[in-house]
Design a protein around this motif. Structure first.
Motif, PDB file in Angstrom:
ATOM      1  N   CYS A   1       0.839  -1.197   0.000  1.00  0.00           N
ATOM      2  CA  CYS A   1       0.000   0.000   0.000  1.00  0.00           C
ATOM      3  C   CYS A   1       0.876   1.249   0.000  1.00  0.00           C
TER       4      CYS A   1
ATOM      5  N   VAL B   1       0.970   5.528   1.353  1.00  0.00           N
ATOM      6  CA  VAL B   1       0.368   6.646   2.089  1.00  0.00           C
ATOM      7  C   VAL B   1       1.167   7.913   1.787  1.00  0.00           C
TER       8      VAL B   1
ATOM      9  N   HIS C   1       4.389  10.759   8.635  1.00  0.00           N
ATOM     10  CA  HIS C   1       3.894   9.449   8.195  1.00  0.00           C
ATOM     11  C   HIS C   1       4.202   8.313   9.163  1.00  0.00           C
TER      12      HIS C   1
ATOM     13  N   ARG D   1       1.202   6.716  10.697  1.00  0.00           N
ATOM     14  CA  ARG D   1       0.374   6.110   9.634  1.00  0.00           C
ATOM     15  C   ARG D   1       0.961   4.764   9.221  1.00  0.00           C
TER      16      ARG D   1
ATOM     17  N   TYR E   1      -4.412   2.824  -1.247  1.00  0.00           N
ATOM     18  CA  TYR E   1      -3.933   4.211  -1.273  1.00  0.00           C
ATOM     19  C   TYR E   1      -4.581   5.023  -0.158  1.00  0.00           C
ATOM     20  N   THR E   2      -3.779   5.734   0.626  1.00  0.00           N
ATOM     21  CA  THR E   2      -4.331   6.636   1.642  1.00  0.00           C
ATOM     22  C   THR E   2      -3.763   8.038   1.431  1.00  0.00           C
ATOM     23  N   TYR E   3      -4.656   8.975   1.127  1.00  0.00           N
ATOM     24  CA  TYR E   3      -4.244  10.370   0.974  1.00  0.00           C
ATOM     25  C   TYR E   3      -4.424  11.093   2.299  1.00  0.00           C
TER      26      TYR E   3
END
Ligand code: GYE
Length: 324
Positions: free
Chosen positions: A136, A138, A281, A284, A301-303
């Protein structure tokens, strides 16, 4: 005989040394109590990057149950590829990659996948043929950041004709591509805007300063410096002042990152508008690892949600409340 003795001694010492290093590394990496994370970081080119490294160190600390191995690639992709191969050899539990550039990752990430090590991407994105090569990502929406800067410029300058000097980040990085696209859209939609010069200052202060100095010396005139990060903006401000120009009056500086020092300059009116790019980050990534440990699938995906700061409305209190 003497020669033979020497050789045996040297060989024995060599074996001993190898043995030591091997077992120490093995103890580090195989320590059951820790989750071992190899983090390949771009470098230390900017305040953003330094805050990002610190955030990773704080979140993935021994106190929190992690052993974090950081490799600083000094902005070189080849170094990152070597670091990832080393992490694979060390049999780390997770690889975190903050990629220097978007392309060129297929082979090494296929190696990580074959070794069964999940790869978490932070900050910039990558382009790979098979999206399964990473678990993934971020990071920030860099195009949206560019759009925010352009919207501010549209509002602030209205129909005024403006000449823009554009300091770009490292070519081919998602941050550069997105922020540049934002400005390109702005140029296409605003007939009164002229791009007088555009060049990469590689996200570093010294290069930002040099570029602006060169433009001034070359007689290029401009009203706005669109700087794709704060450190280049610091350099630009120094160059403007050295030439007798007042930032915020003669030339307007628009910047990205919103790091602590830059927000102080925004409060002082030297940066007119600063778009946030959040570097924190660490927590996260920690959250992603915890989810993976529990067998759940984090979003691909993490915005990160981000804001922006206007020199006309920013306050010291707003700056003091921020974490970086
Ligand atoms: O804006 C810049 C850094 O990729 C978001 O890289 C990052 C950018 C950041 O060096 O300051």
């Amino acid at each position: 005989m003497k020669k033979f003795l020497m050789l045996t001694l040297v060989l024995m010492m060599g074996l001993l040394l190898c043995g030591c290093t091997d077992s120490r590394e093995a103890a580090d990496v195989e320590n059951e109590d820790f989750i071992v994370v190899g983090f390949s970081q771009v470098g230390a080119e900017s305040d953003w990057r330094v805050a990002n490294t610190l955030s990773m160190q704080q979140a993935l600390s021994e106190k929190n149950g992690y052993k974090l191995i950081i490799d600083d690639a000094q902005n070189k992709q080849e170094r990152q590829i070597t670091a990832i191969r080393n992490f694979i050899q060390q049999e780390v539990d997770y690889i975190v990659l903050a990629p220097t550039t978007e392309t060129g990752w297929d082979t090494v990430l296929a190696e990580a996948k074959a070794a069964g090590i999940p790869v978490i991407l932070v900050d910039r994105m990558i382009k790979v043929k098979d999206e399964e090569l990473f678990t993934c990502w971020v990071g920030s929406d860099f195009y949206l950041e560019g759009k925010k800067a352009v919207e501010w410029m549209e509002e602030y300058f209205g129909d005024r004709e403006i000449r823009i000097l554009h300091l770009q980040g490292n070519y081919g990085t998602t941050a550069q591509l997105g922020r540049t696209k934002g400005l390109d859209d702005g140029l296409a939609n605003n007939p009164g805007w002229t791009l007088v010069h555009r060049q990469s200052g590689e996200f570093v202060q010294g290069k930002g300063q040099e570029l602006v100095e060169e433009c001034i010396a070359g007689g290029i005139q401009f009203d706005v410096v669109y700087s794709e990060n704060d450190n280049m903006a610091y350099g630009a401000i120094d160059a403007l002042k050295a030439a007798g120009l007042t930032p915020g009056e003669d030339v307007f500086v628009v910047s990205f990152d919103a790091s602590h020092n830059a927000l102080q300059l925004t409060l002082a009116g030297e940066i007119s508008f600063d778009v946030e790019c959040n570097p924190l980050h660490g927590p996260r990534v920690e959250d992603i690892i915890q989810r993976l440990e529990k067998g759940s699938t984090p979003p691909k995906y993490t915005y990160v949600d981000e804001t922006a700061f206007d020199s006309e409305t920013i306050t010291q209190e707003m700056i003091d409340q921020r974490e970086y």
